[in-house]
Design a protein around this motif. Structure first.
Motif, PDB file in Angstrom:
ATOM      1  N   SER A  71       6.529   0.738   5.889  1.00 10.37           N
ATOM      2  CA  SER A  71       6.597   0.308   4.568  1.00 10.37           C
ATOM      3  C   SER A  71       5.183  -0.261   4.284  1.00 10.37           C
ATOM      4  CB  SER A  71       7.651  -0.850   4.638  1.00 10.37           C
ATOM      5  OG  SER A  71       7.312  -1.895   5.781  1.00 10.37           O
ATOM      6  N   ILE A  72       4.512  -0.751   5.510  1.00 14.99           N
ATOM      7  CA  ILE A  72       3.237  -1.266   5.403  1.00 14.99           C
ATOM      8  C   ILE A  72       2.173  -0.214   4.716  1.00 14.99           C
ATOM      9  CG2 ILE A  72       1.351  -2.052   6.963  1.00 14.99           C
ATOM     10  CD1 ILE A  72       3.169  -3.561   8.827  1.00 14.99           C
ATOM     11  N   ARG A  73       2.498   0.972   5.421  1.00 13.81           N
ATOM     12  CA  ARG A  73       1.679   1.970   4.877  1.00 13.81           C
ATOM     13  C   ARG A  73       1.805   2.323   3.270  1.00 13.81           C
ATOM     14  NH1 ARG A  73       2.684   6.616   9.152  1.00 13.81           N
ATOM     15  NH2 ARG A  73       1.153   6.151  10.733  1.00 13.81           N
ATOM     16  N   LYS A  74       2.948   2.244   2.905  1.00 12.51           N
ATOM     17  CA  LYS A  74       3.073   2.126   1.554  1.00 12.51           C
ATOM     18  C   LYS A  74       2.721   1.278   0.647  1.00 12.51           C
ATOM     19  CE  LYS A  74       7.417   4.853   0.889  1.00 12.51           C
ATOM     20  NZ  LYS A  74       8.874   4.805   1.157  1.00 12.51           N
ATOM     21  N   GLU A  75       2.734   0.117   1.285  1.00 11.09           N
ATOM     22  CA  GLU A  75       2.175  -0.991   0.643  1.00 11.09           C
ATOM     23  C   GLU A  75       0.605  -0.732   0.480  1.00 11.09           C
ATOM     24  OE1 GLU A  75       3.076  -4.588  -1.401  1.00 11.09           O
ATOM     25  OE2 GLU A  75       4.363  -3.159  -0.328  1.00 11.09           O
ATOM     26  N   ALA A  76       0.062  -0.416   1.410  1.00 12.56           N
ATOM     27  CA  ALA A  76      -1.515  -0.146   1.496  1.00 12.56           C
ATOM     28  C   ALA A  76      -2.176   0.909   0.808  1.00 12.56           C
ATOM     29  CB  ALA A  76      -1.775   0.198   3.186  1.00 12.56           C
ATOM     30  N   THR A  77      -1.181   1.773   0.310  1.00 13.46           N
ATOM     31  CA  THR A  77      -1.767   2.992  -0.211  1.00 13.46           C
ATOM     32  C   THR A  77      -1.213   3.016  -1.647  1.00 13.46           C
ATOM     33  OG1 THR A  77       0.243   4.451   0.691  1.00 13.46           O
ATOM     34  CG2 THR A  77      -1.845   4.391   1.824  1.00 13.46           C
ATOM     35  N   ARG A  78      -0.537   2.090  -2.017  1.00 15.05           N
ATOM     36  CA  ARG A  78      -0.076   2.198  -3.361  1.00 15.05           C
ATOM     37  C   ARG A  78      -0.931   2.098  -4.463  1.00 15.05           C
ATOM     38  NH1 ARG A  78       3.732  -3.069  -4.625  1.00 15.05           N
ATOM     39  NH2 ARG A  78       5.118  -1.710  -3.376  1.00 15.05           N
ATOM     40  N   ASN A  79      -2.108   1.645  -4.386  1.00 17.67           N
ATOM     41  CA  ASN A  79      -2.978   1.869  -5.521  1.00 17.67           C
ATOM     42  C   ASN A  79      -4.101   2.646  -5.495  1.00 17.67           C
ATOM     43  OD1 ASN A  79      -1.457  -0.203  -7.131  1.00 17.67           O
ATOM     44  ND2 ASN A  79      -2.683  -1.822  -5.882  1.00 17.67           N
ATOM     45  N   ASP A  80      -4.111   3.680  -4.498  1.00 11.94           N
ATOM     46  CA  ASP A  80      -5.169   4.483  -3.863  1.00 11.94           C
ATOM     47  C   ASP A  80      -4.419   6.049  -4.055  1.00 11.94           C
ATOM     48  OD1 ASP A  80      -7.233   5.730  -2.988  1.00 11.94           O
ATOM     49  OD2 ASP A  80      -7.448   4.228  -1.427  1.00 11.94           O
ATOM     50  N   THR A  81      -4.890   7.013  -4.853  1.00 10.58           N
ATOM     51  CA  THR A  81      -4.198   8.023  -4.951  1.00 10.58           C
ATOM     52  C   THR A  81      -4.764   8.837  -3.527  1.00 10.58           C
ATOM     53  OG1 THR A  81      -6.104   8.460  -6.420  1.00 10.58           O
ATOM     54  CG2 THR A  81      -4.050   8.383  -7.486  1.00 10.58           C
ATOM     55  N   THR A  82      -6.120   8.904  -3.246  1.00 14.11           N
ATOM     56  CA  THR A  82      -6.186   9.780  -1.901  1.00 14.11           C
ATOM     57  C   THR A  82      -5.499   9.420  -0.769  1.00 14.11           C
ATOM     58  OG1 THR A  82      -8.221   8.417  -1.824  1.00 14.11           O
ATOM     59  CG2 THR A  82      -8.595  10.505  -2.755  1.00 14.11           C
ATOM     60  N   SER A  83      -5.610   8.122  -0.468  1.00 20.07           N
ATOM     61  CA  SER A  83      -4.418   7.667   0.532  1.00 20.07           C
ATOM     62  C   SER A  83      -3.066   7.885   0.365  1.00 20.07           C
ATOM     63  CB  SER A  83      -5.145   6.129   0.899  1.00 20.07           C
ATOM     64  OG  SER A  83      -4.864   5.540  -0.075  1.00 20.07           O
ATOM     65  N   GLN A  84      -2.713   7.778  -0.934  1.00 17.32           N
ATOM     66  CA  GLN A  84      -1.330   8.295  -1.033  1.00 17.32           C
ATOM     67  C   GLN A  84      -1.050   9.685  -0.598  1.00 17.32           C
ATOM     68  OE1 GLN A  84      -0.238   7.074  -5.099  1.00 17.32           O
ATOM     69  NE2 GLN A  84       1.291   5.865  -4.217  1.00 17.32           N
ATOM     70  N   ALA A  85      -2.130  10.475  -1.086  1.00 16.19           N
ATOM     71  CA  ALA A  85      -2.105  12.008  -0.754  1.00 16.19           C
ATOM     72  C   ALA A  85      -1.804  12.078   0.632  1.00 16.19           C
ATOM     73  CB  ALA A  85      -2.933  12.897  -1.340  1.00 16.19           C
ATOM     74  N   GLU A  89       0.829  13.756   3.195  1.00 17.26           N
ATOM     75  CA  GLU A  89       0.684  14.809   4.350  1.00 17.26           C
ATOM     76  C   GLU A  89       1.051  14.393   5.538  1.00 17.26           C
ATOM     77  OE1 GLU A  89      -3.492  15.861   3.804  1.00 17.26           O
ATOM     78  OE2 GLU A  89      -3.351  16.856   5.769  1.00 17.26           O
ATOM     79  N   ILE A  90       1.003  13.006   6.077  1.00 14.93           N
ATOM     80  CA  ILE A  90       1.592  12.771   7.308  1.00 14.93           C
ATOM     81  C   ILE A  90       3.121  12.889   7.404  1.00 14.93           C
ATOM     82  CG2 ILE A  90       1.936  10.325   8.466  1.00 14.93           C
ATOM     83  CD1 ILE A  90      -0.790   9.615   7.913  1.00 14.93           C
TER      84      ILE A  90
END
Lengths: 241, 128
Positions: A71-85, A89-90
């Motif tokens: 959930s923390i990861r999801k929170e952190a990458t919410r507004n960032d498309t590259t980290s979302q990608a 991948e992870i």
């Protein structure tokens, strides 16, 4: 008259008492020959149970921590498309590695030791033939992998790159866990291909059936749940070039 | 008379007990505590006979009541993971010793009285 009454009652009570003592003695004697009931054994059993409980608690903690991390990861990458990608991948990689519970259509097959073989004089010549060996599991898993199985588990133990299937006496060790007959093998993949790879004439299932091992299936099942690998994969020596 | 009845009861019980079926090991703990309770009752009965206040109703109700209560306590102890049966054993065995002391005192007194009487008779006889 009074004395007679007392004598009779005491006699009856003693009668019951000695019956009970005799039964108890017999029970204790018999139990001691079949099961060792010493204090040391009980203490060891208690210890094992305690450790198991501890392990379960820790395992649950690990699961909840993983959820939190997710959930923390999801929170952190919410507004960032590259980290979302990257996140996607992870997830994908974890699924491929067998670190997540997966579900899909596939087949289920059960291999069992043949316990009724002792009635057949021909089969009792070599009892090794009628039980399931680690080789049998390896061959079946190999056939399934060859047919493109995407996830395989044996008695709830996920088959991952580090999985070894070895023989330890009368049980089989897989992923460091000991399992025994019956062996339930579940595989997710193309049902027709998986089924065909097992029942093909001259395939390994035919060999097993000829050896009089009990084979149930393979059954095509539409919704198979396969548990994740509950160990940790550690790499110490490999490095990317 | 009482002694004969006890001996006959014991022999009959042993003969039947040897041919009786076994019980599963799980219940042998309960049987053991019931045995202790019964043993306590026997001693209690003997002591009350000696004291001449034996009451059949009290004896029988005590016999069954003690056994059932101790079995229930053992069961409860197993559920609670506390060895309550130890408390029952302590009580029963302690009472057994008490009762044995009563019985022992009674017979010792009887014996010493008889000895004294004999010596008295001897001395009176010599005087005559």
């Amino acid at each position: 008259m009074k004395k007679k009454q007392i004598a009779i009652t005491l006699g009856i009570v003693c009668f019951i008492l000695t019956i009970a003592i005799a039964i108890q003695l017999k029970t204790i004697r018999n139990t001691n020959t079949t099961i060792s009931q010493s204090l040391a054994d009980n203490a060891l059993r208690d210890e094992v149970l305690k450790w198991k409980e501890k392990y379960d608690v820790t395992y649950k903690e690990l699961a909840s921590s993983e959820k939190e991390l997710d959930s923390i990861r999801k929170e952190a990458t919410r507004n960032d498309t590259t980290s979302q990608a990257k996140q996607e991948e992870i997830k994908q990689n974890n699924m491929l590695l067998g670190m997540t519970n997966v579900q899909g259509s596939g087949i289920e097959i059960v291999l069992k030791d043949n316990l009724t073989a002792s009635n057949d004089p021909l089969l009792t010549l070599n009892p090794s033939n009628v039980i399931v060996h680690n080789i049998d599991l390896i061959e079946v898993i190999n056939a399934l992998k060859n047919a493109g199985a995407e996830a395989i588990s044996v008695n709830g133990q996920r088959v991952v790159p580090t999985t070894s299937i070895t023989c330890v006496g009368n049980v089989i060790k897989i992923n460091g866990q000991k399992i025994g007959s019956p062996f339930v093998i579940r595989a997710i993949g193309n049902q027709e291909l998986l089924y065909g790879s097992l029942v093909i004439p001259g395939g390994y299932l035919n060999i097993l059936k000829d050896a009089h091992v009990v084979v149930e299936g393979p059954n095509k099942v539409d919704h198979i749940n396969i548990e994740k690998y509950d160990g940790v994969i550690n790499f110490k020596y490999i490095k990317s070039r | 008379m009482i002694l004969i009845a006890i001996v006959i009861g014991c022999i009959l019980g042993a003969v039947i007990g040897i041919s009786a079926p076994m019980i599963p090991y799980t219940y042998s703990g309960y049987l053991a505590i019931a045995i202790i309770a019964a043993l306590d009752s026997v001693f209690g009965g003997l002591a009350s006979t000696v004291n001449k206040n034996f009451d059949l109703k009290i004896f029988v109700s005590g016999f069954f009541g003690n056994a059932i209560l101790s079995i229930l306590l053992t069961y409860l102890g197993q559920k609670l993971n506390v060895d309550i049966y130890l408390a029952a054993i302590v009580v029963f065995v302690g009472r057994m010793f008490n009762n044995l002391a009563i019985i022992r005192r009674y017979y010792l007194e009887k014996w010493t009285n008889r000895n004294q009487n004999q010596t008295q008779e001897q001395t009176t006889g010599e005087e005559k």
